[in-house]
Design a protein around this motif. Sequence first.
Motif, mmCIF file in Angstrom:
data_model
loop_
_atom_site.group_PDB
_atom_site.id
_atom_site.type_symbol
_atom_site.label_atom_id
_atom_site.label_comp_id
_atom_site.label_asym_id
_atom_site.label_seq_id
_atom_site.Cartn_x
_atom_site.Cartn_y
_atom_site.Cartn_z
ATOM 1 N N LYS A 22 38.573 33.995 63.662
ATOM 2 C CA LYS A 22 38.069 33.927 62.292
ATOM 3 C C LYS A 22 39.244 34.072 61.337
ATOM 4 N N VAL A 23 39.120 33.419 60.191
ATOM 5 C CA VAL A 23 40.198 33.419 59.201
ATOM 6 C C VAL A 23 39.669 33.993 57.882
ATOM 7 N N GLU A 24 40.424 34.916 57.322
ATOM 8 C CA GLU A 24 40.096 35.488 56.018
ATOM 9 C C GLU A 24 41.227 35.170 55.039
ATOM 10 N N SER A 25 40.839 34.895 53.816
ATOM 11 C CA SER A 25 41.818 34.601 52.772
ATOM 12 C C SER A 25 41.644 35.601 51.627
ATOM 13 N N ILE A 26 42.752 36.247 51.232
ATOM 14 C CA ILE A 26 42.695 37.254 50.174
ATOM 15 C C ILE A 26 43.760 36.931 49.126
ATOM 16 N N LEU A 27 43.338 36.907 47.874
ATOM 17 C CA LEU A 27 44.276 36.671 46.768
ATOM 18 C C LEU A 27 44.728 37.995 46.150
ATOM 19 N N ASP A 28 45.896 37.984 45.538
ATOM 20 C CA ASP A 28 46.360 39.163 44.811
ATOM 21 C C ASP A 28 45.392 39.481 43.687
ATOM 22 N N ASN A 29 45.405 40.728 43.269
ATOM 23 C CA ASN A 29 44.554 41.061 42.130
ATOM 24 C C ASN A 29 45.172 40.544 40.835
ATOM 25 N N GLN A 30 44.512 40.783 39.700
ATOM 26 C CA GLN A 30 44.948 40.200 38.424
ATOM 27 C C GLN A 30 46.306 40.704 37.975
ATOM 28 N N SER A 31 46.698 41.863 38.460
ATOM 29 C CA SER A 31 48.010 42.392 38.066
ATOM 30 C C SER A 31 49.147 41.758 38.871
ATOM 31 N N GLY A 32 48.781 40.979 39.900
ATOM 32 C CA GLY A 32 49.803 40.331 40.724
ATOM 33 C C GLY A 32 50.161 41.115 41.968
ATOM 34 N N ALA A 33 49.577 42.293 42.122
ATOM 35 C CA ALA A 33 49.865 43.122 43.300
ATOM 36 C C ALA A 33 48.863 42.821 44.405
ATOM 37 N N ALA A 34 49.265 43.127 45.629
ATOM 38 C CA ALA A 34 48.356 42.918 46.759
ATOM 39 C C ALA A 34 47.160 43.856 46.639
ATOM 40 N N ASP A 35 45.994 43.328 46.948
ATOM 41 C CA ASP A 35 44.776 44.123 46.867
ATOM 42 C C ASP A 35 44.633 44.928 48.162
ATOM 43 N N VAL A 36 45.340 46.039 48.229
ATOM 44 C CA VAL A 36 45.406 46.837 49.455
ATOM 45 C C VAL A 36 44.031 47.353 49.869
ATOM 46 N N THR A 37 43.239 47.786 48.880
ATOM 47 C CA THR A 37 41.913 48.317 49.188
ATOM 48 C C THR A 37 41.036 47.266 49.851
ATOM 49 N N HIS A 38 41.105 46.061 49.327
ATOM 50 C CA HIS A 38 40.315 44.965 49.895
ATOM 51 C C HIS A 38 40.795 44.631 51.315
ATOM 52 N N ILE A 39 42.106 44.605 51.506
ATOM 53 C CA ILE A 39 42.684 44.315 52.826
ATOM 54 C C ILE A 39 42.238 45.363 53.854
ATOM 55 N N GLU A 40 42.321 46.617 53.451
ATOM 56 C CA GLU A 40 41.931 47.712 54.344
ATOM 57 C C GLU A 40 40.460 47.612 54.724
ATOM 58 N N ARG A 41 39.625 47.258 53.746
ATOM 59 C CA ARG A 41 38.193 47.144 53.997
ATOM 60 C C ARG A 41 37.907 46.026 55.006
ATOM 61 N N ILE A 42 38.604 44.926 54.876
ATOM 62 C CA ILE A 42 38.409 43.797 55.803
ATOM 63 C C ILE A 42 38.880 44.153 57.211
ATOM 64 N N LEU A 43 40.035 44.797 57.308
ATOM 65 C CA LEU A 43 40.569 45.186 58.623
ATOM 66 C C LEU A 43 39.603 46.111 59.354
ATOM 67 N N ASN A 44 39.102 47.106 58.656
ATOM 68 C CA ASN A 44 38.176 48.063 59.282
ATOM 69 C C ASN A 44 36.866 47.395 59.690
ATOM 70 N N SER A 45 36.393 46.481 58.843
ATOM 71 C CA SER A 45 35.138 45.792 59.126
ATOM 72 C C SER A 45 35.254 44.949 60.390
ATOM 73 N N TYR A 46 36.355 44.211 60.510
ATOM 74 C CA TYR A 46 36.542 43.367 61.695
ATOM 75 C C TYR A 46 36.783 44.215 62.953
ATOM 76 N N SER A 76 50.000 33.006 42.385
ATOM 77 C CA SER A 76 49.373 34.141 43.061
ATOM 78 C C SER A 76 49.598 34.007 44.563
ATOM 79 N N ASN A 77 49.774 35.139 45.222
ATOM 80 C CA ASN A 77 49.941 35.119 46.675
ATOM 81 C C ASN A 77 48.590 35.129 47.361
ATOM 82 N N GLN A 78 48.441 34.229 48.320
ATOM 83 C CA GLN A 78 47.229 34.162 49.125
ATOM 84 C C GLN A 78 47.576 34.657 50.544
ATOM 85 N N ILE A 79 46.962 35.734 50.950
ATOM 86 C CA ILE A 79 47.222 36.300 52.271
ATOM 87 C C ILE A 79 46.191 35.746 53.256
ATOM 88 N N ILE A 80 46.675 35.063 54.273
ATOM 89 C CA ILE A 80 45.805 34.494 55.300
ATOM 90 C C ILE A 80 45.837 35.432 56.510
#
Length: 204
Positions: A130-154, A191-195
């Motif tokens: 499965k592939v997940e795509s996450i964009l940086d938040n509006q400030s341009g920083a990586a959305d660490v909270t969102h990344i962590e939530r996805i990792l734990n969920s998977y 914006s950075n897109q993390i795949i």
Amino acid sequence: MDLRELIIDEIKNSKMLSSKLIQTIKTEQEREIKETVKIEGNDLNERILTYIKEKNMELTQDNYEIVKKYLLDNADEEGILTIKHIIPGKYTDINLIEQCSDEELERFLQLCIFEKLSEIKGDNTRYEYKVESILDNQSGAADVTHIERILNSYAEQGWHLKCTFTNEVEAKFSYSFQTCSDTGHGRNSVSNQIIMVFERVVEK
């Protein structure tokens, strides 16, 4: 442990090579011993039974009589019988890998690598991804909270993160940060897109 010892250990663990590098040698020759016994009465009966057992013969009346006749025929006039016993030789296994040169060890190690690759190639395990795509938040920083939530969920579902990569995405925004259909009043931003690629073994 030096490199040579590590290579030798790896070769010893090889299913393909381990048995072929073992040589059995005789360390002690077989020998013959003689036993002198007087056969009469109960001694004769015990000797007959012992002989039948040593020769792995079936204990029957016919075999009993055959052995009895053989023992009596080979005894001297005083009933003394000389019995010969063969003591088998002793053998030991020698691992020839210890005597190999460095060049020979290198060739054997290549065979071990080939063996490992063959085992991997023959693995019938199936995987799903499965592939997940996450964009940086509006400030341009990586959305660490969102990344962590996805990792734990998977992870809870048995997935593990196989690999990630980042892709730069150019987006257009209006000054009010709404999707702009009027490009004349917009500005470009990157914006950075993390795949994130997840892997899981398919249950049979």
